[in-house]
Design a protein around this motif. Sequence first.
Motif, PDB file in Angstrom:
ATOM      1  N   ILE A   1      12.166  18.249  -2.138  1.00  0.00           N
ATOM      2  CA  ILE A   1      12.234  16.801  -1.898  1.00  0.00           C
ATOM      3  C   ILE A   1      10.857  16.271  -1.498  1.00  0.00           C
ATOM      4  CG2 ILE A   1      13.181  15.080  -0.299  1.00  0.00           C
ATOM      5  CD1 ILE A   1      15.820  16.822  -0.415  1.00  0.00           C
ATOM      6  N   PHE A   2      10.158  16.995  -0.629  1.00  0.00           N
ATOM      7  CA  PHE A   2       8.803  16.605  -0.221  1.00  0.00           C
ATOM      8  C   PHE A   2       7.865  16.617  -1.428  1.00  0.00           C
ATOM      9  CE2 PHE A   2       4.637  18.214   1.419  1.00  0.00           C
ATOM     10  CZ  PHE A   2       4.225  17.029   2.016  1.00  0.00           C
ATOM     11  N   GLN A   3       7.947  17.658  -2.246  1.00  0.00           N
ATOM     12  CA  GLN A   3       7.080  17.760  -3.425  1.00  0.00           C
ATOM     13  C   GLN A   3       7.355  16.649  -4.435  1.00  0.00           C
ATOM     14  OE1 GLN A   3       7.957  21.880  -4.353  1.00  0.00           O
ATOM     15  NE2 GLN A   3       6.006  22.558  -3.462  1.00  0.00           N
ATOM     16  N   SER A   4       8.553  16.067  -4.376  1.00  0.00           N
ATOM     17  CA  SER A   4       8.875  14.956  -5.282  1.00  0.00           C
ATOM     18  C   SER A   4       8.331  13.629  -4.759  1.00  0.00           C
ATOM     19  CB  SER A   4      10.393  14.858  -5.491  1.00  0.00           C
ATOM     20  OG  SER A   4      11.014  14.264  -4.359  1.00  0.00           O
ATOM     21  N   GLY A   5       7.705  13.637  -3.571  1.00  0.00           N
ATOM     22  CA  GLY A   5       7.077  12.431  -3.053  1.00  0.00           C
ATOM     23  C   GLY A   5       7.821  11.710  -1.948  1.00  0.00           C
ATOM     24  N   LYS A   6       8.874  12.310  -1.434  1.00  0.00           N
ATOM     25  CA  LYS A   6       9.636  11.681  -0.357  1.00  0.00           C
ATOM     26  C   LYS A   6       9.204  12.255   1.001  1.00  0.00           C
ATOM     27  CE  LYS A   6      13.597  11.031  -3.386  1.00  0.00           C
ATOM     28  NZ  LYS A   6      13.066   9.803  -3.904  1.00  0.00           N
TER      29      LYS A   6
ATOM     30  N   MET B   1       0.841  -1.187   0.000  1.00  0.00           N
ATOM     31  CA  MET B   1       0.000   0.000   0.000  1.00  0.00           C
ATOM     32  C   MET B   1       0.882   1.245   0.000  1.00  0.00           C
ATOM     33  SD  MET B   1      -2.886   1.134   2.731  1.00  0.00           S
ATOM     34  CE  MET B   1      -1.868   1.812   4.009  1.00  0.00           C
ATOM     35  N   LYS B   2       0.677   2.104  -0.947  1.00  0.00           N
ATOM     36  CA  LYS B   2       1.430   3.348  -1.037  1.00  0.00           C
ATOM     37  C   LYS B   2       0.825   4.368  -0.069  1.00  0.00           C
ATOM     38  CE  LYS B   2       3.165   6.646  -4.412  1.00  0.00           C
ATOM     39  NZ  LYS B   2       4.362   6.949  -3.711  1.00  0.00           N
ATOM     40  N   THR B   3       1.694   5.118   0.591  1.00  0.00           N
ATOM     41  CA  THR B   3       1.233   6.168   1.496  1.00  0.00           C
ATOM     42  C   THR B   3       1.702   7.521   0.990  1.00  0.00           C
ATOM     43  OG1 THR B   3       3.196   5.965   2.864  1.00  0.00           O
ATOM     44  CG2 THR B   3       1.300   4.625   3.495  1.00  0.00           C
ATOM     45  N   ASP B   4       0.985   8.559   1.382  1.00  0.00           N
ATOM     46  CA  ASP B   4       1.390   9.908   1.020  1.00  0.00           C
ATOM     47  C   ASP B   4       2.667  10.264   1.779  1.00  0.00           C
ATOM     48  OD1 ASP B   4      -0.793  10.263  -0.622  1.00  0.00           O
ATOM     49  OD2 ASP B   4      -1.972  11.340   0.882  1.00  0.00           O
ATOM     50  N   PRO B   5       3.509  11.105   1.190  1.00  0.00           N
ATOM     51  CA  PRO B   5       4.711  11.538   1.912  1.00  0.00           C
ATOM     52  C   PRO B   5       4.317  12.424   3.092  1.00  0.00           C
ATOM     53  CG  PRO B   5       4.465  12.787  -0.111  1.00  0.00           C
ATOM     54  CD  PRO B   5       3.408  11.726  -0.130  1.00  0.00           C
TER      55      PRO B   5
ATOM     56  N   GLN C   1      10.353  -0.600   8.542  1.00  0.00           N
ATOM     57  CA  GLN C   1       9.369  -0.772   7.465  1.00  0.00           C
ATOM     58  C   GLN C   1      10.065  -0.965   6.112  1.00  0.00           C
ATOM     59  OE1 GLN C   1       7.166   2.889   7.908  1.00  0.00           O
ATOM     60  NE2 GLN C   1       5.651   1.940   9.248  1.00  0.00           N
ATOM     61  N   ASN C   2      11.377  -1.144   6.151  1.00  0.00           N
ATOM     62  CA  ASN C   2      12.203  -1.333   4.954  1.00  0.00           C
ATOM     63  C   ASN C   2      12.200  -0.132   4.025  1.00  0.00           C
ATOM     64  OD1 ASN C   2      13.089  -3.966   5.651  1.00  0.00           O
ATOM     65  ND2 ASN C   2      11.069  -4.731   5.049  1.00  0.00           N
ATOM     66  N   ARG C   3      12.032   1.037   4.607  1.00  0.00           N
ATOM     67  CA  ARG C   3      12.147   2.267   3.830  1.00  0.00           C
ATOM     68  C   ARG C   3      13.599   2.734   3.902  1.00  0.00           C
ATOM     69  NH1 ARG C   3       7.037   5.912   5.252  1.00  0.00           N
ATOM     70  NH2 ARG C   3       7.682   6.981   3.355  1.00  0.00           N
ATOM     71  N   VAL C   4      14.099   3.245   2.800  1.00  0.00           N
ATOM     72  CA  VAL C   4      15.491   3.686   2.722  1.00  0.00           C
ATOM     73  C   VAL C   4      15.568   5.141   3.185  1.00  0.00           C
ATOM     74  CG1 VAL C   4      17.485   4.029   1.225  1.00  0.00           C
ATOM     75  CG2 VAL C   4      15.938   2.090   0.829  1.00  0.00           C
TER      76      VAL C   4
ATOM     77  N   SER D   1      21.303  11.845  -6.797  1.00  0.00           N
ATOM     78  CA  SER D   1      22.216  10.772  -7.205  1.00  0.00           C
ATOM     79  C   SER D   1      21.827   9.408  -6.632  1.00  0.00           C
ATOM     80  CB  SER D   1      23.648  11.106  -6.781  1.00  0.00           C
ATOM     81  OG  SER D   1      23.774  11.046  -5.369  1.00  0.00           O
ATOM     82  N   SER D   2      20.792   9.364  -5.792  1.00  0.00           N
ATOM     83  CA  SER D   2      20.367   8.113  -5.153  1.00  0.00           C
ATOM     84  C   SER D   2      18.873   7.929  -5.374  1.00  0.00           C
ATOM     85  CB  SER D   2      20.656   8.163  -3.649  1.00  0.00           C
ATOM     86  OG  SER D   2      22.008   8.437  -3.428  1.00  0.00           O
ATOM     87  N   SER D   3      18.508   7.131  -6.341  1.00  0.00           N
ATOM     88  CA  SER D   3      17.108   7.019  -6.740  1.00  0.00           C
ATOM     89  C   SER D   3      16.234   6.220  -5.777  1.00  0.00           C
ATOM     90  CB  SER D   3      17.023   6.393  -8.136  1.00  0.00           C
ATOM     91  OG  SER D   3      17.581   5.089  -8.097  1.00  0.00           O
ATOM     92  N   ASN D   4      16.824   5.454  -4.864  1.00  0.00           N
ATOM     93  CA  ASN D   4      16.005   4.571  -4.030  1.00  0.00           C
ATOM     94  C   ASN D   4      15.643   5.142  -2.653  1.00  0.00           C
ATOM     95  OD1 ASN D   4      18.622   4.427  -3.025  1.00  0.00           O
ATOM     96  ND2 ASN D   4      18.423   2.294  -2.415  1.00  0.00           N
ATOM     97  N   ILE D   5      15.945   6.388  -2.384  1.00  0.00           N
ATOM     98  CA  ILE D   5      15.679   6.972  -1.066  1.00  0.00           C
ATOM     99  C   ILE D   5      14.191   7.296  -0.910  1.00  0.00           C
ATOM    100  CG2 ILE D   5      16.114   8.982   0.422  1.00  0.00           C
ATOM    101  CD1 ILE D   5      18.988   8.904  -0.713  1.00  0.00           C
ATOM    102  N   ASP D   6      13.629   6.863   0.239  1.00  0.00           N
ATOM    103  CA  ASP D   6      12.223   7.109   0.547  1.00  0.00           C
ATOM    104  C   ASP D   6      12.045   8.244   1.546  1.00  0.00           C
ATOM    105  OD1 ASP D   6      11.306   4.701  -0.848  1.00  0.00           O
ATOM    106  OD2 ASP D   6      12.153   3.590   0.841  1.00  0.00           O
TER     107      ASP D   6
END
Length: 186
Positions: free
Chosen positions: A102-107, A1-5, A32-35, A77-82
């Motif tokens: 960064i927040f507006q990009s969904g993180k 389930m995707k959550t809002d940032p 929660q296995n978030r990077v 430079s790091s695409s997998n950061i949540d």
Amino acid sequence: MKTDPEFIIFTGPMFGSKTTRLLAIVDRYQRQNRVVASFKPMMDNRYSESRITTHTGGSIPALCVKNGEDVLEYIKSSSNIDVVAVDEAFMIDDVSQALIKIFQSGKTVIVSSLQLSATGNPFDEIKNMMPYATKIEICPAVCPMTGRDAYYTHKKLKGLDEIAVGGAELYEPRCWEHHTYMNQSE
């Protein structure tokens, strides 16, 4: 389930456990296995050069940055950061604009920082990001004079810069009654 940032800010005076709260939520996201990418100001070398560290010794690894652009460059430079965590954000020039992007990009963004100087001036970096926050938690400390909640930081020494890195040797939390710049009733 995707959550809002989320954009979470822990703020208040020195010794209010802001960094402790930041470390706790980082730990939860990691479980929660978030990077998570963690950052601290280069000028803050009180306890460690490369770790966000609480006054009581809790810590996590962190990248030292001079400004918001350093944070943006690392995130790009790091695409997998949540999740992006920033300690003492008030010491990092232009970090508010970087964290808003960064927040507006969904993180998710987590910040721990003073909001006011010891002279009662709001720090622009924190003031600028507060409208974007999904949660703001004011973390009071304990006033050593009264035992009441302390929402302000008192600078023990005169003649220091508005931002002077230090701990208990330079600062203590104070309630309104015992904070010179807040209590103007006398």
